[in-house]
Scaffold this motif. Structure first.
Motif, PDB file in Angstrom:
ATOM      1  N   LYS A  61     158.262 109.505  65.831  1.00 53.82           N
ATOM      2  CA  LYS A  61     158.543 110.396  66.964  1.00 53.82           C
ATOM      3  C   LYS A  61     157.802 111.728  66.863  1.00 53.82           C
ATOM      4  O   LYS A  61     157.874 112.544  67.767  1.00 53.82           O
ATOM      5  CB  LYS A  61     160.046 110.697  67.039  1.00 53.82           C
ATOM      6  N   ARG A  70     158.622 116.900  68.426  1.00 56.70           N
ATOM      7  CA  ARG A  70     158.558 115.524  68.902  1.00 56.70           C
ATOM      8  C   ARG A  70     157.380 115.297  69.838  1.00 56.70           C
ATOM      9  O   ARG A  70     157.043 116.162  70.635  1.00 56.70           O
ATOM     10  CB  ARG A  70     159.823 115.194  69.700  1.00 56.70           C
ATOM     11  N   GLU A  73     157.622 115.775  74.053  1.00 57.22           N
ATOM     12  CA  GLU A  73     158.794 116.635  74.211  1.00 57.22           C
ATOM     13  C   GLU A  73     158.770 117.326  75.580  1.00 57.22           C
ATOM     14  O   GLU A  73     157.711 117.582  76.147  1.00 57.22           O
ATOM     15  CB  GLU A  73     158.793 117.678  73.087  1.00 57.22           C
ATOM     16  N   SER A  74     159.959 117.633  76.110  1.00 56.18           N
ATOM     17  CA  SER A  74     160.052 118.457  77.327  1.00 56.18           C
ATOM     18  C   SER A  74     160.745 119.775  76.972  1.00 56.18           C
ATOM     19  O   SER A  74     161.358 119.913  75.919  1.00 56.18           O
ATOM     20  CB  SER A  74     160.805 117.699  78.420  1.00 56.18           C
ATOM     21  N   SER A  76     162.739 122.010  79.196  1.00 53.43           N
ATOM     22  CA  SER A  76     163.675 122.585  80.181  1.00 53.43           C
ATOM     23  C   SER A  76     164.667 123.545  79.529  1.00 53.43           C
ATOM     24  O   SER A  76     165.037 124.560  80.107  1.00 53.43           O
ATOM     25  CB  SER A  76     164.457 121.483  80.885  1.00 53.43           C
ATOM     26  N   PHE A  77     165.116 123.201  78.322  1.00 57.54           N
ATOM     27  CA  PHE A  77     166.073 124.073  77.636  1.00 57.54           C
ATOM     28  C   PHE A  77     165.480 125.453  77.413  1.00 57.54           C
ATOM     29  O   PHE A  77     166.116 126.474  77.724  1.00 57.54           O
ATOM     30  CB  PHE A  77     166.506 123.453  76.299  1.00 57.54           C
ATOM     31  N   ALA A  80     165.173 127.464  80.652  1.00 59.17           N
ATOM     32  CA  ALA A  80     166.469 127.981  81.114  1.00 59.17           C
ATOM     33  C   ALA A  80     166.962 129.087  80.183  1.00 59.17           C
ATOM     34  O   ALA A  80     167.515 130.101  80.627  1.00 59.17           O
ATOM     35  CB  ALA A  80     167.485 126.846  81.205  1.00 59.17           C
ATOM     36  N   ASP A  94     163.695 119.802  74.195  1.00 60.24           N
ATOM     37  CA  ASP A  94     164.905 119.209  74.764  1.00 60.24           C
ATOM     38  C   ASP A  94     165.442 118.079  73.891  1.00 60.24           C
ATOM     39  O   ASP A  94     166.641 118.014  73.600  1.00 60.24           O
ATOM     40  CB  ASP A  94     164.620 118.667  76.166  1.00 60.24           C
ATOM     41  N   GLY A  95     164.563 117.164  73.487  1.00 62.17           N
ATOM     42  CA  GLY A  95     165.020 116.048  72.668  1.00 62.17           C
ATOM     43  C   GLY A  95     165.388 116.522  71.268  1.00 62.17           C
ATOM     44  O   GLY A  95     166.370 116.064  70.676  1.00 62.17           O
ATOM     45  N   MET A  97     166.773 119.167  70.449  1.00 60.84           N
ATOM     46  CA  MET A  97     168.098 119.777  70.450  1.00 60.84           C
ATOM     47  C   MET A  97     169.185 118.811  69.988  1.00 60.84           C
ATOM     48  O   MET A  97     170.208 119.236  69.450  1.00 60.84           O
ATOM     49  CB  MET A  97     168.432 120.273  71.859  1.00 60.84           C
ATOM     50  N   ALA A  98     168.993 117.525  70.201  1.00 59.93           N
ATOM     51  CA  ALA A  98     170.036 116.567  69.828  1.00 59.93           C
ATOM     52  C   ALA A  98     170.325 116.625  68.329  1.00 59.93           C
ATOM     53  O   ALA A  98     171.488 116.631  67.907  1.00 59.93           O
ATOM     54  CB  ALA A  98     169.639 115.159  70.251  1.00 59.93           C
TER      55      ALA A  98
END
Lengths: 313, 313
Positions: A61, A70, A73-74, A76-77, A80, A94-95, A97-98
């Motif tokens: 990944k 990653r 990756e995106s 958006s977090f 915002a 974003d990913g 963050m998990a």
């Protein structure tokens, strides 16, 4: 024949070697002991950069071009977060963050970092044991010309710009090795213990600073082999060379061998540098790990050197 | 002329009315007192669904078609969370995470929910005061045929399927109104206090359960006007009608007026239902809020009714 392989590793460079070891040995024979000196809390989240880099790299990944985070990756977090005035010097995909949110949640519920890390590695089917060096907090701090900085402030926020005078590992003296760490090093069935070509001062020294680790390495029945981070008279990664200069160290393999003196039994060096002046068993290979084949080649070289040392005992 | 407008609101339906009020009055004259009975901790994150819906709606970020969350949201976090075996019954969008993570972080640092909410509203330039009903935790619990459920378990995880027998607001008795709440209701310069067409039992009652709020409404110098959630003999939102049935209540405006007896001075009802049997001042309008014009019309009607009541005193 002994099959256990234990590798001490930091982030990016080390993860490449661990991935190489996964190509040439059975994953369930491999234990990776990972630096957690870079771990920190950011926005309340428990972030373990080197563990995450290893998990991403081994599960396919990782964003190899970028060197962290990653692939695909995106953001958006972060967008915002910025719109809300949140701190934005540390990029959280974003990913990505998990891992941080779930780890923070599980730690808050009383799980150890080892248990959480083991859970993540298992969820992604990685096979090997991924062991944080300690479940206790150890914080790498860098004493620079601009004052003392926590590792991520130095590395990410300040982009390694301040000149380093010394390094300390906050909390290391009180830390205990995580379950499995000493066992992996001291195992009588171990074939090799490999120190990955991570930054010796910033990524490997924190592991060595955990009480008991250095002693276990010195006493290990398996050969301990380091892969030098020096390639062609330079450190592969810019910050390592800069750091060595600032610490007044010559950028060559003698410095690396001296740094690990008393711990390692052998050293893998790059063919461009040769073995001159290195008075411990060593092997030459192309240590620059660009392709997956490169990673496997370096892993094979490290294991072959360990086997040669073991055979000579 | 008195200009202050205070609105008590839950999530989606209420946010529409607040947006309408923003069209017909100066934002800095408006205070929205928001239900926090739906607030909960999930994966360690402090989530305030109604506050967030209001912030998204008023800043133009809401996903209107979906009825919750952000327009154009991405889902990398949830995908990665699922791959790690994390709980996935509550959907957290990538951009949405910023509100939760930053709020959790600021609360952990000792900020109050009001301070955090005010900070977010200011960052997005909203102009109005967004006030949580309380800075203390109040948890809406639903007693159902399948046992007692925390609100989000009932509403999201179980999709309102279990039949509701009673509702309680955990912690309400010990909660204090957040700073500004009583002041906004009791202000001598207030023009109107509006109860939005949110679910009276699940979204407005938690606000009324905070000690001092009901008394302040009863004693307010400004007229208190509710906008009925009944449209054409049905509740606009399915769960409200189902809940009213389960609680043995007739689905009409007399039930709404009776529910708010002692608090409201007037009621806005939908033209389809008419005012028959309602013995307090009321106005008819089309209360279905589809377009922005609809929202402004309902807001205007509520203010006009309040003005008429004030003029008759």
């Amino acid at each position: 024949m002994s099959e256990g392989i234990t590798v001490l590793t930091g982030g990016v460079g080390g993860a490449k070697l661990v991935l190489g070891l996964m190509q040439v040995a059975a994953p369930d024979d491999i234990s990776a002991i990972v630096n957690t000196g870079d771990d920190f809390r950011h926005l309340g989240l428990a972030i373990s950069p080197d563990i995450d880099t290893l998990l991403y790299t081994l599960s396919g990944k990782a964003n190899a071009a970028q060197g962290w985070g990653r692939e695909g990756e995106s953001w958006s977090f972060m967008d915002a977060l910025k719109s809300l005035g949140g701190e934005d010097w540390f990029l959280l995909g974003d990913g990505d963050m998990a891992l941080h949110v779930l780890r923070t949640h599980l730690l808050a519920r009383g799980e150890t970092l080892s248990a959480v890390t083991g859970r993540f590695a298992a969820a992604w089917g990685l096979g090997l044991s991924v062991l944080p060096m300690s479940d206790d907090p150890v914080g790498t701090h860098v004493i620079t010309d601009s004052g003392e900085l926590a590792f991520q402030s130095y590395f990410v926020e300040q982009r390694c710009a301040p000149a380093v005078r010394a390094i300390r590992f906050d909390g290391a003296e009180q830390a205990k090795p995580a379950p499995g760490v000493i066992e992996a090093i001291a195992s009588p069935s171990a074939r090799a213990i490999v120190i990955a070509p991570s930054n010796p001062w910033l990524s490997v020294d924190p592991i060595l600073a955990v009480p008991g680790v250095r002693e276990a390495l010195a006493a290990a029945s398996a050969p301990v082999v380091a892969v030098s981070p020096i390639v062609g008279g330079k450190a592969v990664k810019g910050p390592t060379a800069k750091l060595m200069n600032e610490l007044g160290l010559q950028i060559n393999n003698r410095t690396i061998a001296a740094h690990y003196a008393g711990i390692i039994d052998g050293l893998i060096v790059d063919g461009r540098d040769g073995g001159e002046g290195i008075d411990i068993p060593h092997e030459l290979t192309d240590t620059l790990m660009v392709s997956l084949d490169d990673r496997a080649r370096v892993a094979r070289a490290a294991l072959a050197l360990a086997d040669r040392i073991a055979a000579g005992r």
